[in-house]
Write an enzyme that holds these catalytic residues in place. Structure first.
Site, PDB file in Angstrom:
ATOM      1  N   THR A  93       0.639  -1.237  -0.186  1.00  0.00           N
ATOM      2  CA  THR A  93      -0.062   0.097  -0.001  1.00  0.00           C
ATOM      3  C   THR A  93       0.847   1.499  -0.029  1.00  0.00           C
ATOM      4  OG1 THR A  93      -0.002  -0.232   2.338  1.00  0.00           O
ATOM      5  CG2 THR A  93      -1.975  -0.845   1.309  1.00  0.00           C
ATOM      6  N   LEU A  94       0.130   2.225  -0.350  1.00  0.00           N
ATOM      7  CA  LEU A  94       1.044   3.580  -0.610  1.00  0.00           C
ATOM      8  C   LEU A  94       0.975   4.254   0.826  1.00  0.00           C
ATOM      9  CD1 LEU A  94      -0.648   4.768  -3.839  1.00  0.00           C
ATOM     10  CD2 LEU A  94       1.747   3.821  -3.455  1.00  0.00           C
TER      11      LEU A  94
ATOM     12  N   ILE B  17      14.511   2.545  20.314  1.00  0.00           N
ATOM     13  CA  ILE B  17      15.821   3.284  20.580  1.00  0.00           C
ATOM     14  C   ILE B  17      16.120   4.111  19.304  1.00  0.00           C
ATOM     15  CG2 ILE B  17      16.715   1.697  22.224  1.00  0.00           C
ATOM     16  CD1 ILE B  17      18.426   0.772  19.649  1.00  0.00           C
TER      17      ILE B  17
ATOM     18  N   ALA C 175      12.706  -1.218  -5.595  1.00  0.00           N
ATOM     19  CA  ALA C 175      13.503  -0.517  -6.661  1.00  0.00           C
ATOM     20  C   ALA C 175      15.142  -0.516  -6.302  1.00  0.00           C
ATOM     21  CB  ALA C 175      12.998   1.001  -6.672  1.00  0.00           C
TER      22      ALA C 175
ATOM     23  N   HIS D  74     -10.860  33.807  22.543  1.00  0.00           N
ATOM     24  CA  HIS D  74     -11.375  33.556  23.956  1.00  0.00           C
ATOM     25  C   HIS D  74     -12.606  32.575  24.009  1.00  0.00           C
ATOM     26  CE1 HIS D  74     -11.383  33.825  28.359  1.00  0.00           C
ATOM     27  NE2 HIS D  74     -12.577  34.045  28.166  1.00  0.00           N
TER      28      HIS D  74
HETATM   29  P1  FAD Z   1       8.628   6.550   4.938  1.00  0.00           P
HETATM   30  O1  FAD Z   1       7.539   7.011   5.490  1.00  0.00           O
HETATM   31  O2  FAD Z   1       9.427   5.421   5.868  1.00  0.00           O
HETATM   32  O3  FAD Z   1       8.465   6.018   3.446  1.00  0.00           O
HETATM   33  C1  FAD Z   1       9.426   5.342   2.644  1.00  0.00           C
HETATM   34  C2  FAD Z   1       8.874   4.139   1.849  1.00  0.00           C
HETATM   35  O4  FAD Z   1       9.648   4.017   0.912  1.00  0.00           O
HETATM   36  C3  FAD Z   1       8.353   2.816   2.374  1.00  0.00           C
HETATM   37  O5  FAD Z   1       7.011   2.937   2.350  1.00  0.00           O
HETATM   38  C4  FAD Z   1       9.072   2.080   2.010  1.00  0.00           C
HETATM   39  O6  FAD Z   1       8.344   0.625   1.597  1.00  0.00           O
HETATM   40  C5  FAD Z   1       9.610   2.606   0.539  1.00  0.00           C
HETATM   41  N1  FAD Z   1      10.804   1.837   0.302  1.00  0.00           N
HETATM   42  C6  FAD Z   1      12.184   1.806   0.818  1.00  0.00           C
HETATM   43  N2  FAD Z   1      13.061   1.336   0.095  1.00  0.00           N
HETATM   44  C7  FAD Z   1      12.432   1.215  -1.105  1.00  0.00           C
HETATM   45  C8  FAD Z   1      12.977   0.520  -2.343  1.00  0.00           C
HETATM   46  N3  FAD Z   1      14.264   0.150  -2.650  1.00  0.00           N
HETATM   47  N4  FAD Z   1      12.069   0.457  -3.324  1.00  0.00           N
HETATM   48  C9  FAD Z   1      10.620   0.797  -3.401  1.00  0.00           C
HETATM   49  N5  FAD Z   1      10.448   1.356  -2.145  1.00  0.00           N
HETATM   50  C10 FAD Z   1      10.916   1.504  -0.940  1.00  0.00           C
HETATM   51  N6  FAD Z   1       6.096  11.524  12.343  1.00  0.00           N
HETATM   52  C11 FAD Z   1       5.368  12.690  12.436  1.00  0.00           C
HETATM   53  O7  FAD Z   1       5.597  13.747  11.832  1.00  0.00           O
HETATM   54  N7  FAD Z   1       4.386  12.638  13.151  1.00  0.00           N
HETATM   55  C12 FAD Z   1       4.216  11.433  13.970  1.00  0.00           C
HETATM   56  O8  FAD Z   1       2.946  11.460  14.715  1.00  0.00           O
HETATM   57  C13 FAD Z   1       4.879  10.259  13.604  1.00  0.00           C
HETATM   58  N8  FAD Z   1       4.419   9.152  14.316  1.00  0.00           N
HETATM   59  C14 FAD Z   1       5.112   8.225  14.148  1.00  0.00           C
HETATM   60  C15 FAD Z   1       4.987   6.944  14.703  1.00  0.00           C
HETATM   61  C16 FAD Z   1       5.573   5.884  14.682  1.00  0.00           C
HETATM   62  C17 FAD Z   1       5.335   4.506  15.282  1.00  0.00           C
HETATM   63  C18 FAD Z   1       6.610   5.828  13.553  1.00  0.00           C
HETATM   64  C19 FAD Z   1       7.482   4.559  13.526  1.00  0.00           C
HETATM   65  C20 FAD Z   1       7.019   6.951  13.130  1.00  0.00           C
HETATM   66  C21 FAD Z   1       6.444   8.216  13.422  1.00  0.00           C
HETATM   67  N9  FAD Z   1       6.617   9.292  12.600  1.00  0.00           N
HETATM   68  C22 FAD Z   1       5.765  10.423  12.915  1.00  0.00           C
HETATM   69  C23 FAD Z   1       7.940   9.381  11.534  1.00  0.00           C
HETATM   70  C24 FAD Z   1       7.155   9.409  10.316  1.00  0.00           C
HETATM   71  O9  FAD Z   1       6.674   8.058  10.007  1.00  0.00           O
HETATM   72  C25 FAD Z   1       8.272   9.476   8.990  1.00  0.00           C
HETATM   73  O10 FAD Z   1       9.123  10.612   9.481  1.00  0.00           O
HETATM   74  C26 FAD Z   1       7.954   9.583   7.544  1.00  0.00           C
HETATM   75  O11 FAD Z   1       7.227   8.503   7.506  1.00  0.00           O
HETATM   76  C27 FAD Z   1       9.227   9.699   6.887  1.00  0.00           C
HETATM   77  O12 FAD Z   1       8.452   9.684   5.395  1.00  0.00           O
HETATM   78  P2  FAD Z   1       9.573   9.252   4.217  1.00  0.00           P
HETATM   79  O13 FAD Z   1       8.709   9.578   3.273  1.00  0.00           O
HETATM   80  O14 FAD Z   1      10.765   9.831   4.716  1.00  0.00           O
HETATM   81  O15 FAD Z   1       9.591   7.803   4.651  1.00  0.00           O
HETATM   82  P1  NAI Z   2      14.123   8.696  19.913  1.00  0.00           P
HETATM   83  O1  NAI Z   2      15.391   8.940  18.960  1.00  0.00           O
HETATM   84  O2  NAI Z   2      12.961   9.676  19.604  1.00  0.00           O
HETATM   85  O3  NAI Z   2      14.396   7.900  21.110  1.00  0.00           O
HETATM   86  C1  NAI Z   2      15.081   7.015  21.448  1.00  0.00           C
HETATM   87  C2  NAI Z   2      15.551   6.665  22.793  1.00  0.00           C
HETATM   88  O4  NAI Z   2      16.182   5.693  23.140  1.00  0.00           O
HETATM   89  C3  NAI Z   2      16.268   7.788  23.138  1.00  0.00           C
HETATM   90  O5  NAI Z   2      15.987   8.561  24.349  1.00  0.00           O
HETATM   91  C4  NAI Z   2      17.770   7.233  23.560  1.00  0.00           C
HETATM   92  O6  NAI Z   2      18.650   7.978  24.546  1.00  0.00           O
HETATM   93  C5  NAI Z   2      17.369   6.022  23.978  1.00  0.00           C
HETATM   94  N1  NAI Z   2      18.096   4.770  23.801  1.00  0.00           N
HETATM   95  C6  NAI Z   2      18.937   4.519  22.734  1.00  0.00           C
HETATM   96  N2  NAI Z   2      19.623   3.361  23.205  1.00  0.00           N
HETATM   97  C7  NAI Z   2      19.206   3.167  24.196  1.00  0.00           C
HETATM   98  C8  NAI Z   2      19.411   1.733  24.952  1.00  0.00           C
HETATM   99  N3  NAI Z   2      20.446   0.712  24.598  1.00  0.00           N
HETATM  100  N4  NAI Z   2      18.894   1.342  25.970  1.00  0.00           N
HETATM  101  C9  NAI Z   2      18.182   2.291  26.574  1.00  0.00           C
HETATM  102  N5  NAI Z   2      17.799   3.814  26.236  1.00  0.00           N
HETATM  103  C10 NAI Z   2      18.110   3.855  24.768  1.00  0.00           C
HETATM  104  O7  NAI Z   2      13.600   7.138  18.694  1.00  0.00           O
HETATM  105  P2  NAI Z   2      12.022   6.520  18.665  1.00  0.00           P
HETATM  106  O8  NAI Z   2      11.356   6.611  19.932  1.00  0.00           O
HETATM  107  O9  NAI Z   2      12.447   5.098  18.378  1.00  0.00           O
HETATM  108  O10 NAI Z   2      11.662   7.439  17.435  1.00  0.00           O
HETATM  109  C11 NAI Z   2      12.158   7.317  16.425  1.00  0.00           C
HETATM  110  C12 NAI Z   2      11.776   8.586  15.500  1.00  0.00           C
HETATM  111  O11 NAI Z   2      10.402   8.516  15.005  1.00  0.00           O
HETATM  112  C13 NAI Z   2      11.755   9.719  16.225  1.00  0.00           C
HETATM  113  O12 NAI Z   2      12.955  10.225  16.493  1.00  0.00           O
HETATM  114  C14 NAI Z   2      10.950  10.555  15.575  1.00  0.00           C
HETATM  115  O13 NAI Z   2      11.610  11.340  14.601  1.00  0.00           O
HETATM  116  C15 NAI Z   2       9.982   9.659  14.780  1.00  0.00           C
HETATM  117  N6  NAI Z   2       8.670   9.619  15.625  1.00  0.00           N
HETATM  118  C16 NAI Z   2       7.903  10.850  15.559  1.00  0.00           C
HETATM  119  C17 NAI Z   2       6.834  11.034  16.265  1.00  0.00           C
HETATM  120  C18 NAI Z   2       5.980  12.060  16.408  1.00  0.00           C
HETATM  121  O14 NAI Z   2       6.594  13.055  15.625  1.00  0.00           O
HETATM  122  N7  NAI Z   2       4.974  12.342  17.161  1.00  0.00           N
HETATM  123  C19 NAI Z   2       6.018   9.665  16.968  1.00  0.00           C
HETATM  124  C20 NAI Z   2       6.916   8.457  16.888  1.00  0.00           C
HETATM  125  C21 NAI Z   2       8.214   8.587  16.151  1.00  0.00           C
END
Ligand code: FAD
Ligand code: NAI
Length: 465
Positions: free
Chosen positions: A41-42, A271, A119, A444
């Site tokens: 899916t996209l 992490i 790709a 407000h």
């Molecule tokens: P991605 O969304 O990772 O998309 C890349 C795509 O490329 C993927 O679908 C992958 O399958 C595809 N791809 C990779 N390699 C290839 C290849 N060789 N050929 C074809 N396709 C390929 N960010 C926020 O701003 N707000 C949030 O609330 C938030 N919540 C998050 C919650 C979680 C649990 C996680 C894991 C991340 C969250 N993030 C959040 C982070 C956010 O999802 C990413 O920053 C964002 O998706 C990055 O966009 P992108 O387009 O760079 O990459």
């Molecule tokens: P993160 O970088 O936010 O946090 C990872 C944490 O793990 C850090 O506090 C680090 O010190 C700790 N850590 C690293 N190694 C460790 C170890 N061995 N033992 C214990 N602690 C350790 O990474 P996270 O939470 O995995 O999220 C990844 C990214 O996804 C975020 O940085 C963010 O960019 C994106 N994201 C954004 C969201 C949003 O915008 N609301 C929601 C979820 C993800």
């Protein structure tokens, strides 16, 4: 107008928020565009396993918690909630299905060709996708990121899960150990805490949420502790073993000392995330990644290889969907000969816990390093709407240059901080002073008045404290 010697003007690799937005914008600009995606899916990480499904679980679990913990009773609504976890997961899957389907519709509407499959570069203008060879004048790498593994900890997606597994747990674990007190650990940790788990966050550093303002980090820690979250700060996990469906998590002080073992029903490894470049064939085009595995780009998102561009999580900067989207628009505009720009100094960050935590610009610590500053703070307790809604936790903080009064950063902990922060980002984008915000009329009663009052208190002129 398509260059006849190539199949496409633009081929985007990856259909996450970076890639799909780049593809749509390129097509809108009249470029013949395709987007390759290896997922079924996209929408990438964000729509499939990230932002959207996590928010579906956060939102639903907030309602459950409000019913369970007495917040609704405070407003005269007496209920005894019963958790139907299958239905909660169902509404999460439904949100994902609708939104990923929405991107498919937008691709059709904008005439973006979806190439299905992994790709890999053959040369700088040729990519193999699902066994098919495709050429393009410009190729945008938008392959995103995936979970950083922790040595000694094997993710089985049953007992030991990453964020994807943590979204889908079939039962509420009695004790969930979260490795990493970052954004994912706190968001998904709070989902399961609200649904009934005891949650222990093991964080390597001395404080949660690295990268956020120091005072905000401390206050968030205090609020989450009050809600029942347990912490092991300054602690590292050295290994996890699973037996009989239970996990033993070996931890020890980060600075050395005696270790101990935590027993858990589930373990979330969160992490950090690392760029996806494996299998992309970067060697075939002589493109190297930096020490963090990221693809370096210039101001216009060009890589060192002519015709190859990169955006989103696979390039340096915050790993956020809205940053990827803005880069997607900018790269398409640059490819089309326009001037696409992203101001990386003004990218808001939001943690969707309750209360939410949001910030844009410099932290107080970073601002102080750059020069003399003035800081205005306003507690949510003194904001009439937050108080009326029984949402007293948190504060807003405006950091301004002491001489010019220009706003350098805004940080907030508030129930709706994620929505409030947009006005701060816009003000900063326009080069606002704290006085500009202070003298802007705010409706407000709204939570956003707290930003106005924090701006007023930069010059000691707040009214309601
Ligand atoms: P991605 O969304 O990772 O998309 C890349 C795509 O490329 C993927 O679908 C992958 O399958 C595809 N791809 C990779 N390699 C290839 C290849 N060789 N050929 C074809 N396709 C390929 N960010 C926020 O701003 N707000 C949030 O609330 C938030 N919540 C998050 C919650 C979680 C649990 C996680 C894991 C991340 C969250 N993030 C959040 C982070 C956010 O999802 C990413 O920053 C964002 O998706 C990055 O966009 P992108 O387009 O760079 O990459
Ligand atoms: P993160 O970088 O936010 O946090 C990872 C944490 O793990 C850090 O506090 C680090 O010190 C700790 N850590 C690293 N190694 C460790 C170890 N061995 N033992 C214990 N602690 C350790 O990474 P996270 O939470 O995995 O999220 C990844 C990214 O996804 C975020 O940085 C963010 O960019 C994106 N994201 C954004 C969201 C949003 O915008 N609301 C929601 C979820 C993800």
């Amino acid at each position: 107008m398509a260059d006849q010697s190539f199949d496409y003007d633009v081929l985007v690799i990856g259909a996450g928020p970076g890639g799909y937005v780049a593809a749509i914008r390129a097509a809108q600009l009249g470029l013949k565009t395709a987007c390759a995606e290896s997922r079924e899916t996209l929408g990438g990480t964000c729509l499939n396993v990230g932002c959207i499904p996590s928010k579906a679980m956060l939102h639903a679990s907030e309602y459950f918690d409000a019913a369970k913990n007495g917040s609704l009773a405070k407003m005269g609504i007496k209920v005894t909630p019963e958790l139907d976890l299958d239905a909660m997961h169902g509404q999460r899957r439904d949100a994902v299905k609708q939104l990923t389907g929405g991107i498919e519709f937008l691709f059709k509407k904008n005439k973006v060709t979806w190439l299905k499959g992994q790709a890999s570069f053959t040369d700088s203008h040729t990519v193999s996708v699902g066994g098919q060879s495709v050429t393009a004048k410009n190729i945008v790498i938008a392959t995103g990121s995936s979970v950083t593994p922790l040595p000694g900890v094997e993710v089985d997606q049953k007992v030991v899960v990453d964020s994807t597994g943590a979204l889908e747990l079939a039962q509420v674990p009695e004790h969930l150990v979260v490795i990493g007190g970052g954004v994912i650990g706190l968001e998904l940790g709070s989902v399961w805490r609200r649904l009934g788990s005891r949650v222990t966050v093991v964080e390597y550093l001395d404080q949660i949420l690295p990268g956020f303002d120091g005072e905000v980090r401390k206050e968030a820690n205090k609020i989450f502790k009050k809600q029942g979250m347990e912490y092991r700060l300054g602690t590292k996990v050295t290994g996890v073993t699973v037996q009989g469906g239970k996990a033993s998590v070996a931890v020890e002080p980060a600075k050395g000392g005696e270790g101990e073992t935590l027993q858990a029903d589930a373990v979330l490894v969160s992490i950090g995330r690392r760029p996806n470049t494996d299998g992309l064939g970067l060697d075939a085009i002589g493109l190297q990644v930096n020490q963090r595995g990221q693809i370096e780009v210039d101001h216009d998102f060009r890589t060192s290889v002519p015709g190859v561009w990169a955006i989103g999580d696979c390039v340096p900067g915050l790993m956020l969907a809205h940053k990827a989207e803005d880069e997607g628009i900018a790269v398409a505009e640059n490819i089309a000969g326009q001037h696409g720009i992203v101001n990386h100094d003004v990218i808001p960050s939001v943690v969707y816990t309750l209360p939410e935590i949001a910030g844009v610009g410099l932290t107080e610590e970073a601002a102080k390093q750059k020069g003399e500053i003035k800081v205005g703070k306003f507690p949510m307790l003194a904001n009439s709407r937050a108080k009326t809604n029984h949402e007293p936790d948190g504060f807003v903080k405006v950091i301004a240059d002491a001489k010019t009064d220009r706003v350098l950063g805004v940080w907030a902990i508030a129930s709706v901080a994620g929505t409030m922060i947009a006005q701060a980002a816009q003000a900063m984008e326009f080069g606002a002073t704290s006085e500009d915000i202070a003298y802007t009329c705010h409706a407000h009663p709204t939570h956003s008045e707290a930003i106005k009052e924090a701006a007023m208190s930069v010059r000691g002129k707040a009214i309601h404290v």
